[in-house]
Structure formats: C-alpha cells, structure tokens
Write an enzyme that holds these catalytic residues in place. Structure first.
Site, PDB file in Angstrom:
ATOM      1  N   LYS A  79      37.573  38.908  33.295  1.00 33.72           N
ATOM      2  CA  LYS A  79      36.670  40.023  33.028  1.00 33.72           C
ATOM      3  C   LYS A  79      37.471  41.264  32.630  1.00 33.72           C
ATOM      4  O   LYS A  79      38.487  41.568  33.260  1.00 33.72           O
ATOM      5  CB  LYS A  79      35.820  40.298  34.272  1.00 33.72           C
ATOM      6  CG  LYS A  79      34.776  41.399  34.105  1.00 33.72           C
ATOM      7  CD  LYS A  79      33.945  41.520  35.384  1.00 33.72           C
ATOM      8  CE  LYS A  79      32.870  42.584  35.270  1.00 33.72           C
ATOM      9  NZ  LYS A  79      32.050  42.659  36.510  1.00 33.72           N
ATOM     10  N   SER A 148      27.339  42.248  35.772  1.00 39.89           N
ATOM     11  CA  SER A 148      28.143  42.790  34.708  1.00 39.89           C
ATOM     12  C   SER A 148      29.175  41.803  34.170  1.00 39.89           C
ATOM     13  O   SER A 148      29.812  42.049  33.145  1.00 39.89           O
ATOM     14  CB  SER A 148      28.857  44.053  35.205  1.00 39.89           C
ATOM     15  OG  SER A 148      29.718  43.742  36.302  1.00 39.89           O
ATOM     16  N   SER A 172      26.857  41.085  40.431  1.00 39.38           N
ATOM     17  CA  SER A 172      27.475  40.804  39.133  1.00 39.38           C
ATOM     18  C   SER A 172      28.210  39.481  39.016  1.00 39.38           C
ATOM     19  O   SER A 172      28.736  39.157  37.952  1.00 39.38           O
ATOM     20  CB  SER A 172      28.428  41.942  38.757  1.00 39.38           C
ATOM     21  OG  SER A 172      27.722  43.151  38.641  1.00 39.38           O
TER      22      SER A 172
END
Length: 441
Positions: A79, A148, A172
């Site tokens: 990420k 996210s 997330s």
C-alpha cells in the site's frame, strides 16, 4: 496451473525446491497485470524491470546456497503509505507526488528480510481516508473495491500478486477484503510495526494483509511480526505462532457468539438473511449475543478519536495544501480541531472499559462472528462503502479476519468477520480454519 495462480505458500515451496524460479513467477504476475490493470487500476507505481531484477537477485541467492526466507522470491504488493527506499511513497495525494523516502518502513524491511519481492506500490485513497483512487472492483468494474487499501485488495483478488499489505484505522483491511472476495487480516494492535507508515492515529492505526487463502495470511502475517522500539505502541513479546496453531484441531468444538452489534440496523436485508442461513448451518455452535449498552457509543468514540488524531497528524498537509486535498478530508480535519481535550481523553479512557467487558463476554466463547460490511460492494466509484461494522473492533484493537464465504444478491462477494480477544491472534486463525471446514462440509 500458471505461476500467477499459485498461492504464496505453494509458490515459495516450488521456488525452494527448484520447481519454479522467482523470475518465472514475477513475469507471470507482470503478464497478468498487463492484461487486467487497465480495468482494475490497482497500481500507482510499478517498475517491471526493477521487479524482474529483484527476482533475478533472489534466484542468484538461492543458487549460491544462501539461507532462504519463508517468502523467498514471492511478489508482494505494498500500500502506498508504507515507506520504500527504492520506490515513491505518495499516500494517494498530489501533495506527496514523487516523494521517495530514504529508508524502508519496518514492515517493508521485514518483508525483504523474508525474501519477498516488493512488486510495487498499490493504490490507496487520499491519505488513507475516504476519497477514492482509480481502483475498481475486480468482480465488477462499476463497483468500489472498498478502501483505503483498495489497490492491495484488488491486486490479490485479480491474481496480480498472491499477497499484499494494507492498513486499517477504521475498516480499511476488513472492508475491501469483503468487497473483493479475498482473505483479510487485521492483527491485534501492536503486533506489526507502524514505523515508517503514514500516521493517522496512534490509538487506532493497525497494519494488515491480504491473501487468497488462510495459510497465506498466516505466512505473511508472521513474517511481519517483530518488535520495533520505534513504534511506541509495541511491546517486546514473542511472535504469535499463527501457522502452527492454525494447523491444530481445536481441543473442543468452538463456541461462537454471533454479534449483530449496535449497528445491525445498517446491515442490508440480504446480509441479515445470509448470516441467518450461516448461523443455521452452524447449528448449536452459535449463540446470538447482544453487546451491552455501554457499546452503544463505541462507534462514535472511534470516530471522535480518529478525527482528532488525523486533524493533529495532518495539520501540515491541511495548512500547506488545503486547496489540494478533498473536501471530505478538509471537513474531517476541521471537525477534529473542534474536539475538546476532555471529550478526546474520555473516549480514550473508554477503550479499556470496552475491552474489559469484551473480555468478560469472551470467557464463554471462542470467537465472535459478525458481518464485515453492511452488504456487497456498492455500485459507484465515488465512495468506498461503509466501515461501520469494523469500527468497534478497530477501536478495541482486537484481531479480525475476513473470510470470503458468502455472496450478495448481485453475486458479489460478502465477507464474514471473525473477531477475538486482543493478542489472541493465533487461536483466531485456528478457529477461522475450523469455520472454513464447517462451511465446506
């Protein structure tokens, strides 16, 4: 079976045994990315030549007889809020465009030490909050992949990589895993270092992982668990033996608490029906358990803490580039600035109370079963779906696993969330494996 279809566990074994090279695996994944990235949009940074160079170096180490780590030669997506010394870390914002740190985050450093190939950086929402990036749901490009950690979940779901890394402050990891139909794991707070990762809330931020099997979740989870004194939220402790405990049979039939939680009214009717059927299938293993009324404000406490902490930690972003961040993030930061110290400290104090009551409930049960999301991934790419079924567990810092075992009315994935006591991660994996065996009967 093509190499990109292998699980991480299978791929690592084949590479160790000489049946597959890391270069062959990485190339197969790159071919898969080439085929699907135009639709899925999971990557914000991907240097194909550099990925192959890492794979060649991994193969050379194997040929030289060096000791191999458990993820040797296996590609992992990261990420884009985790610092990487050899790749940009831009946090989903134009304000950080081109930012390349000088050092790896601790989590990435541990992945490299385990032999992983850092394939590239996956798309995150803006500063890991609600404003979406370019990623679509691999099962339906008109639907959100969640956030996210959108690119991390989507890259695994579309077989671009077998493993990826994300983070969770609210929902997330668990939410995008449910929407994309993969396994997701948010460890107990303090088990994976947050050093070198975008800081939103020291009270809530937890690192997490995605995979297509429970074995793979345990594999990468263990590799990332090492004490780091740079993270004040960690304490010296031995690494939880996720894989070995998961392989054991439970000493007795697990007792399951099906918890609807105070936000049950926000679950879609199809989700309620899916969990009714699941509980009926599990039979007398399950009791319906209502959380005591003190949990009625837990979601609000999580939101208050998150708003205050994000307002503080993103102050410079707001003051230097207010015109370059989304209205939804501006609104949160401005809200956080209005929260009083008394309200903030009171919410923090209640975390221990919630956990004490939760621990008391869990004396009668082995794990909690609860929805991961209100329903299947919503249509539309302008939002990432609701994290409402994750908020309480993020607030408490307890471990959670998403199992992709259900389906929504449109045929989209729907995850079941398993939760246990703080630091009870290994036993949660064992119970997750048991639950999968019951579903497969």
């Amino acid at each position: 079976m093509l190499p990109f279809q292998l699980s991480a566990t299978e791929a690592a074994r084949k590479i160790r045994d000489g049946e597959l090279t890391s270069e062959e695996l990485v190339q197969s994944c790159l071919d898969r990315i080439e085929e699907h990235e135009g639709t899925v949009g999971a990557w914000i940074h991907l240097d194909k030549e550099y990925a192959l160079e890492q794979a060649k170096a991994a193969q050379a180490r194997r040929q030289a007889g060096e000791q191999l780590g458990p993820l040797h030669g296996v590609p992992v997506g990261v990420k884009d809020i985790f610092d990487t010394a050899d790749m940009p870390t831009q946090c989903g914002s134009a304000l950080y465009s081109g930012r390349t740190p000088t050092r790896d985050s601790m989590a990435v450093a541990l992945l490299r030490a385990a032999g992983a190939i850092i394939m590239g950086k996956t798309v995150t929402t803006e500063f890991a909050f609600y404003s979406p990036g370019k990623t679509t749901n691999p099962h339906d490009a008109t639907r959100t992949p969640g956030g996210s950690s959108s690119g991390s979940a989507a890259s695994v779901a579309s077989f671009m990589v077998p493993l990826s890394v994300g983070s969770q402050t609210n929902g997330s990891v668990i939410r995008p895993a449910s929407f994309c139909g993969v396994f997701g794991y948010k460890p107990s707070l303090g088990l994976i270092s947050r050093h070198g990762v975008l800081k939103l809330s020291s009270q809530l931020d937890a690192m997490g992982v995605f995979a297509r099997s429970l074995d793979d979740l345990a594999l990468i989870g263990e590799c990332m668990m090492a004490y780091d004194g740079n993270d004040a939220g960690m304490r010296p402790r031995s690494r939880p033996p996720l894989a070995s405990v998961m392989a054991e049979d439970p000493p007795a039939k697990p007792r399951i608490a099906f918890v609807r939680s105070p936000v049950w009214d926000q679950a879609e009717e199809s989700t309620k029906e899916a969990f009714r059927e699941l509980c009926e299938h599990l039979g007398d293993h399950v009791d319906i358990v209502e959380l005591p009324s003190i949990f009625d404000n837990a979601v609000q406490d999580q939101g208050l803490i998150m708003a205050a902490d994000m307002s503080r930690n993103l102050t410079k972003v707001y003051e230097d580039g207010k015109d370059k961040i989304s209205p939804v993030l501006c609104e949160l930061i401005e809200k956080g600035r209005t929260i009083t110290a008394v309200d903030y400290c009171s919410a923090i104090d209640r975390i221990d109370m919630y956990n004490a009551v939760f621990d008391h409930i869990m004396t009668d049960y082995d794990f909690i079963l609860t929805p991961a999301t209100p329903g299947e991934a919503p249509v539309g790419l302008d939002a990432t779906g609701s994290p409402i079924f994750n908020s309480i567990w993020s607030l408490c810092g307890v471990p959670a696993i998403t199992l992709p075992i259900l389906q929504g009315p449109a045929g989209m994935p729907l995850g079941a969330q398993l939760v246990s006591n703080r630091l009870d991660d290994a036993r949660l994996f064992r119970n997750a494996r048991w639950l999968l065996s019951q579903i497969e009967e």
